[in-house]
Write a protein that holds these residues in place. Structure first.
Motif, short mmCIF file in Angstrom:
data_model
loop_
_atom_site.label_atom_id
_atom_site.label_comp_id
_atom_site.label_asym_id
_atom_site.label_seq_id
_atom_site.Cartn_x
_atom_site.Cartn_y
_atom_site.Cartn_z
N ARG A 1 -26.74 -4.29 -55.74
CA ARG A 1 -27.16 -5.62 -54.96
C ARG A 1 -28.62 -6.04 -54.57
N ARG A 2 -28.80 -3.89 -53.82
CA ARG A 2 -30.62 -4.53 -53.91
C ARG A 2 -31.19 -4.32 -55.26
N ALA A 3 -31.34 -4.56 -56.03
CA ALA A 3 -32.04 -3.76 -57.63
C ALA A 3 -32.58 -5.30 -58.01
N PRO A 4 -31.62 -6.29 -57.71
CA PRO A 4 -32.11 -7.58 -58.48
C PRO A 4 -32.89 -8.17 -57.07
N ARG A 5 -32.57 -8.43 -55.73
CA ARG A 5 -33.47 -8.31 -54.91
C ARG A 5 -35.15 -8.22 -55.04
N ILE A 6 -35.03 -6.51 -54.80
CA ILE A 6 -36.31 -6.29 -55.41
C ILE A 6 -36.53 -7.03 -56.58
N LEU A 7 -36.49 -6.79 -57.83
CA LEU A 7 -37.09 -7.39 -58.69
C LEU A 7 -37.64 -9.10 -58.64
N THR A 8 -36.76 -9.89 -57.52
CA THR A 8 -36.95 -11.19 -56.77
C THR A 8 -38.41 -11.44 -56.52
N THR A 9 -38.61 -10.53 -55.37
CA THR A 9 -39.52 -10.53 -54.28
C THR A 9 -40.55 -9.77 -55.44
N ALA A 10 -40.25 -9.26 -56.57
CA ALA A 10 -41.90 -8.91 -56.68
C ALA A 10 -42.98 -10.02 -57.31
N VAL A 11 -41.20 -10.74 -58.16
CA VAL A 11 -41.82 -11.89 -59.23
C VAL A 11 -42.70 -13.31 -57.78
N ILE A 12 -41.80 -12.69 -57.03
CA ILE A 12 -42.53 -14.43 -56.18
C ILE A 12 -44.31 -13.67 -55.52
N MET A 13 -43.96 -12.82 -55.22
CA MET A 13 -45.35 -11.33 -54.66
C MET A 13 -45.81 -12.08 -55.96
N GLY A 14 -46.27 -12.33 -57.45
CA GLY A 14 -47.10 -11.93 -57.97
C GLY A 14 -47.04 -13.28 -58.33
N ALA A 15 -46.62 -14.45 -58.30
CA ALA A 15 -47.38 -15.61 -58.26
C ALA A 15 -47.87 -16.01 -57.04
N ALA A 16 -47.91 -15.33 -56.10
CA ALA A 16 -48.42 -15.57 -54.82
C ALA A 16 -49.99 -15.07 -55.08
N VAL A 17 -50.09 -13.43 -55.37
CA VAL A 17 -50.79 -13.27 -55.64
C VAL A 17 -51.75 -13.96 -56.78
N LEU A 18 -51.71 -13.92 -57.52
CA LEU A 18 -52.26 -15.13 -59.25
C LEU A 18 -52.51 -16.40 -58.13
N ALA A 19 -51.90 -16.73 -57.31
CA ALA A 19 -52.60 -18.18 -57.29
C ALA A 19 -53.92 -17.90 -56.26
N LEU A 20 -53.72 -17.34 -55.38
CA LEU A 20 -54.16 -16.79 -54.05
C LEU A 20 -55.69 -16.59 -54.77
N ALA A 21 -55.80 -15.28 -56.51
CA ALA A 21 -56.60 -14.59 -57.34
C ALA A 21 -57.75 -16.25 -57.69
N TRP A 22 -57.06 -17.15 -58.44
CA TRP A 22 -57.53 -18.49 -58.49
C TRP A 22 -58.51 -18.95 -57.46
N VAL A 23 -57.87 -19.60 -56.49
CA VAL A 23 -58.62 -19.58 -55.42
C VAL A 23 -59.71 -19.02 -54.25
N LEU A 24 -59.80 -18.07 -54.88
CA LEU A 24 -60.55 -16.78 -54.04
C LEU A 24 -62.31 -17.11 -54.79
N PRO A 25 -63.24 -16.98 -54.22
CA PRO A 25 -64.31 -16.88 -55.56
C PRO A 25 -64.87 -15.65 -56.11
N ALA A 26 -65.01 -15.10 -57.18
CA ALA A 26 -65.76 -13.90 -57.25
C ALA A 26 -66.47 -13.06 -56.24
N GLY A 27 -66.38 -12.16 -56.37
CA GLY A 27 -66.95 -11.46 -55.48
C GLY A 27 -68.50 -11.28 -55.72
N ALA A 28 -69.82 -10.84 -54.88
CA ALA A 28 -70.96 -10.16 -55.49
C ALA A 28 -70.96 -9.46 -54.76
N GLY A 29 -71.79 -8.50 -55.49
CA GLY A 29 -71.91 -6.95 -55.66
C GLY A 29 -70.83 -6.08 -54.90
N PRO A 30 -71.13 -5.17 -55.05
CA PRO A 30 -69.48 -4.24 -54.35
C PRO A 30 -68.85 -4.72 -53.65
#
Length: 521
Positions: free
Chosen positions: A444-473
């Motif tokens: 029951r849980r394995a496919p739901r973990i995979l689904t959750t990870a895909v949604i999370m990845g899409a959200a992080v990818l979208a945020l990475a496009w929006v955020l400006p590149a950081g300057a300096g360390p």
């Protein structure tokens, strides 16, 4: 569940070591970058670590821990201690001889491990010299693995998991303070590696004495029936349990044939991937093998079945989102960690590309740690050998095909694909034999973990496009931290909403860990 509590104990100490490891690697990157000295040092570190994983943490523990745990349960503490001391004495002798022979014939070994270095004589000579300095680490760290196996068999996990902290602390101290007195920073790091092996062995010997089993391994070995059984199971396990390390050795061989810097790019990418792999994979494998051995020895197949399911489920829960997160945020993560000093933008981009490939294989690396104990706990080391040989052959073949068009990224991708083949075959064989069946909760849980990870990845990818590149360390660190925090928040929110995991259960396990952790300290 005992397996989850033990995994959390090992995982927490391993996490502390990995964080220090990042600090060490950041220091190395800033001082050495990805040039010839860095390549030579990483090869010098790889060779003793390869033997350590094969003879120490891999094949030896796969054969020794079940035998020790079974002897302890069936015959008592005195017999188990005698077995450990006999194995320790035998290991001291033959590993000492291996170190001596290796140091004498290091040029020949280097010609095999890094054949591409031969085209640059100065780089080849430096790699030989540094590896001769680090090679005695093999003896100390393999003995540390033996004593750690004793501690694990006694359900004392903390000291063994904490020992690698000394590797990171002493390596950093050597780089900072010894460099002015030796030829290169690589020499300082090499001496720090060997010193850390002595410190780790001292720590675990002290811990066994505190546990009431002070080991005396500097004596003539006695070849008893129990020792013969461990050695018999260990010989095929050298390949079976150490297949991941054999694949990484193939990677070094191939990478040495690529342009300068390829070995360093793979090292830095692998170090980032090793955080979840080390924390989760090492913790699961360390805790699961002695537990399965005891349960099967006591005639409790249902308990062993349940332990494997919980370990499988926990591995997916922790590795799949980590793999997706590392893949979609590889650039910001590598930049935040290493982009400074001698490590420039080009080196960061090359390492990030390798990290994406390694991230793809991350769940498979950990699942091998889940499925292999299912064979080892039953005394079957032959099957993982056959699967391991196939995985090594596949990795070599893929490397030869992909190294041309993809350069060092092809090396990393070959390793990931071979790991999936390894994990898939081990799982299929266990299922075919009826030794592993996913229970209702896991199904029951394995496919739901995979689904959750895909949604999370899409959200992080979208945020990475929006955020400006950081300057300096600090700017780069802020961007990476924002992506990681956002990914974690999305994963927790979606996973809880679709019942991919029970957050209350996880919190309860963390709270109940305190008492077992104190016992295992």
């Amino acid at each position: 569940m005992p397996v989850i509590r033990s995994v959390l104990t090992v995982g927490s100490w391993t996490m502390a070591s990995r964080i220090l490891g990042f600090a060490r690697d950041m220091l190395i990157a800033s001082r050495l970058g990805a040039g010839p000295v860095a390549d030579a040092f990483f090869v010098a570190l790889k060779l003793p670590n390869l033997f350590r994983r094969l003879f120490g943490e891999g094949a030896f523990n796969a054969a020794f821990v079940p035998a020790f745990a079974g002897t302890l349960a069936a015959e008592g503490k005195a017999s188990a201690q005698a077995l450990a001391e006999r194995m320790g004495a035998l290991m001291s002798i033959w590993l000492g001889m291996l170190v001596l022979v290796g140091m004498i014939f290091m040029p020949q070994l280097m010609s095999v491990l890094a054949p591409g270095f031969a085209d640059t004589p100065a780089k080849f000579a430096l790699a030989v010299e540094l590896t001769r300095i680090t090679f005695p680490y093999l003896l100390f760290i393999c003995l540390t693995a033996l004593v750690s196996g004793v501690l694990n068999g006694l359900d004392r996990f903390a000291a063994a998991a904490a020992a690698p902290i000394f590797f990171n602390l002493i390596s950093m101290a050597a780089l900072l303070f010894l460099t002015p007195y030796v030829a290169t920073p690589g020499h300082a790091l090499a001496w720090g590696v060997t010193a850390s092996g002595i410190a780790q062995l001292a720590l675990v010997l002290w811990a066994t004495a505190r546990a009431g089993m002070a080991l005396h391994i500097l004596r003539l070995p006695a070849i008893t029936e129990e020792v013969r059984l461990v050695l018999k199971r260990m010989v095929p396990g050298v390949i079976g349990a150490g297949v991941v390390q054999l694949n990484l050795a193939v990677d070094i061989i191939i990478a040495s044939l690529l342009p300068s810097g390829a070995i360093s790019f793979l090292y830095y990418a692998d170090r980032v991937a090793q955080l979840p792999l080390g924390v989760i994979g090492v913790a699961v494998g360390t805790a699961l093998l002695p537990l399965l051995s005891r349960q099967l020895r006591a005639g409790q197949p249902l308990s062993a079945h349940r332990s494997m399911n919980r370990a499988f489920e926990m591995s997916l829960l922790l590795t799949v989102p980590a793999a997706v997160g590392l893949a979609v945020a590889a650039g910001p993560i590598i930049g935040a960690l290493f982009l400074r000093g001698a490590f420039g933008s080009a080196e960061a981009a090359a390492s990030a590309a390798a990290l994406v490939a390694y991230a793809f294989g991350l769940p498979a690396f950990v699942l091998v740690k889940v499925f292999a104990p299912g064979f080892f706990a039953r005394g079957d080391t032959a099957t993982p050998v056959k699967v391991g040989l196939l995985a090594v052959a596949l990795n070599l073949g893929l490397n030869l095909v992909l190294m041309g068009p993809l350069q060092h990224v092809g090396v990393a991708l070959s390793t990931a694909l071979a790991a999936w083949a390894n994990a898939g075959l081990l799982a299929w064989l266990l299922i075919r034999r009826g030794q592993y069946v996913a229970d209702r909760r896991t199904r029951r849980r394995a496919p739901r973990i995979l689904t959750t990870a895909v949604i999370m990845g899409a959200a992080v990818l979208a945020l990475a496009w929006v955020l400006p590149a950081g300057a300096g360390p600090f700017g780069r660190a802020a961007v990476a931290a924002a992506l990681i925090a956002a990914g974690g928040a999305v994963f927790l929110a979606i996973g809880t909403a679709i019942d991919a995991f029970d957050l209350r259960e996880m919190v309860g396990m963390l709270r109940r860990r305190r008492a077992p952790s104190q016992k295992s300290a």
